[in-house]
Write a protein that holds these residues in place. Sequence first.
Motif, mmCIF file in Angstrom:
data_model
loop_
_atom_site.group_PDB
_atom_site.id
_atom_site.type_symbol
_atom_site.label_atom_id
_atom_site.label_comp_id
_atom_site.label_asym_id
_atom_site.label_seq_id
_atom_site.Cartn_x
_atom_site.Cartn_y
_atom_site.Cartn_z
ATOM 1 N N THR A 30 0.831 -1.199 0.000
ATOM 2 C CA THR A 30 0.000 0.000 0.000
ATOM 3 C C THR A 30 0.871 1.257 0.000
ATOM 4 N N GLN A 32 3.926 1.527 -1.154
ATOM 5 C CA GLN A 32 4.567 1.646 -2.457
ATOM 6 C C GLN A 32 3.585 2.202 -3.500
ATOM 7 N N GLN A 33 2.372 1.684 -3.510
ATOM 8 C CA GLN A 33 1.378 2.149 -4.468
ATOM 9 C C GLN A 33 1.046 3.636 -4.244
ATOM 10 N N GLU A 34 0.822 3.970 -3.006
ATOM 11 C CA GLU A 34 0.476 5.359 -2.673
ATOM 12 C C GLU A 34 1.612 6.311 -3.040
ATOM 13 N N SER A 35 2.833 5.945 -2.709
ATOM 14 C CA SER A 35 3.970 6.820 -3.020
ATOM 15 C C SER A 35 4.187 6.913 -4.523
ATOM 16 N N THR A 36 3.963 5.853 -5.261
ATOM 17 C CA THR A 36 4.090 5.890 -6.718
ATOM 18 C C THR A 36 3.051 6.820 -7.320
ATOM 19 N N GLN A 37 1.813 6.719 -6.876
ATOM 20 C CA GLN A 37 0.752 7.579 -7.386
ATOM 21 C C GLN A 37 1.039 9.053 -7.081
ATOM 22 N N ARG A 38 1.450 9.319 -5.865
ATOM 23 C CA ARG A 38 1.741 10.710 -5.482
ATOM 24 C C ARG A 38 2.934 11.253 -6.277
ATOM 25 N N SER A 39 3.948 10.434 -6.472
ATOM 26 C CA SER A 39 5.110 10.871 -7.254
ATOM 27 C C SER A 39 4.704 11.225 -8.673
ATOM 28 N N LYS A 40 3.828 10.423 -9.259
ATOM 29 C CA LYS A 40 3.365 10.701 -10.618
ATOM 30 C C LYS A 40 2.576 12.016 -10.662
ATOM 31 N N ARG A 41 1.716 12.251 -9.666
ATOM 32 C CA ARG A 41 0.941 13.488 -9.637
ATOM 33 C C ARG A 41 1.861 14.702 -9.467
ATOM 34 N N ASN A 44 3.614 15.355 -12.757
ATOM 35 C CA ASN A 44 2.718 15.991 -13.721
ATOM 36 C C ASN A 44 2.494 17.468 -13.394
#
Length: 180
Positions: A30, A32-41, A44
Motif C-alpha cells: 500500500t 509503495q502504491q500510494e507513493s508511486t501515485q503521489r510521485s506521478k501526480r 505531472n
Amino acid sequence: MTYTTQTNPAEIPAGASPSTNSSTVEKLKTLQQESTQRSKRVFNILRTAFAETAAEVKDGRTVISPLAKEVTAETVATVKQKSQQAADTVNQTWNREADSKDLSERLIRLARVVAIAAKQNLFPQMKKLAIRLDGLLSDRYGARYTDLKDQFTGRTQPVASEPKTEASQPVVIEVESEAL
C-alpha cells in the motif's frame, strides 16, 4: 491504517506464523502504491508548471524585447548627444579657468558647471524618456504593469491624485564644495 504491536519472536509458537507478517507486507505494498501515485501526480504538476513558465517567458520576451530595444536606442542616442554637449561644456569651462592659480578652485568651478549643465540638459531628457516608457507600458499591459510598478516602488495602492507632469518631481543636484 492500523498498526500492531511487535511480538517477541521467542513468544511465537514454533508451528504458527505470525499475523503481523502478512499485514506488514500489505502495508508495504500500500505504501509503495500510494507513493508511486503521489510521485506521478507531483511530476505531472511540475511538468505542467514548467511548460507554462517557459511559455510565459517566451511570450514575455517577444513582447518586451522590441520595446526594450526601442527605448535603449533612444536612450543611447540621447546620452551620446548630451555627453558631447557635456564634453564641450567641460572643455570650455576648463579652458576659461586656465588662469586660475589654485587647481582645487578650478576643479570646484568645473564641477559646478558640469552639475548645472546636467541638471538643465540631461536629466529633463531622461525624465521625458522614463515618462514615455511608463506610458507605453501602461497602455500595453494595463493593470498588470501598474501592479508590478506599485510593487517595485513599494506602493500597495495606486495614488489617484498624483499627476504625471515634469513639474511634479523636480530634479535636484547638490554640489558641496570646500577648499582642499
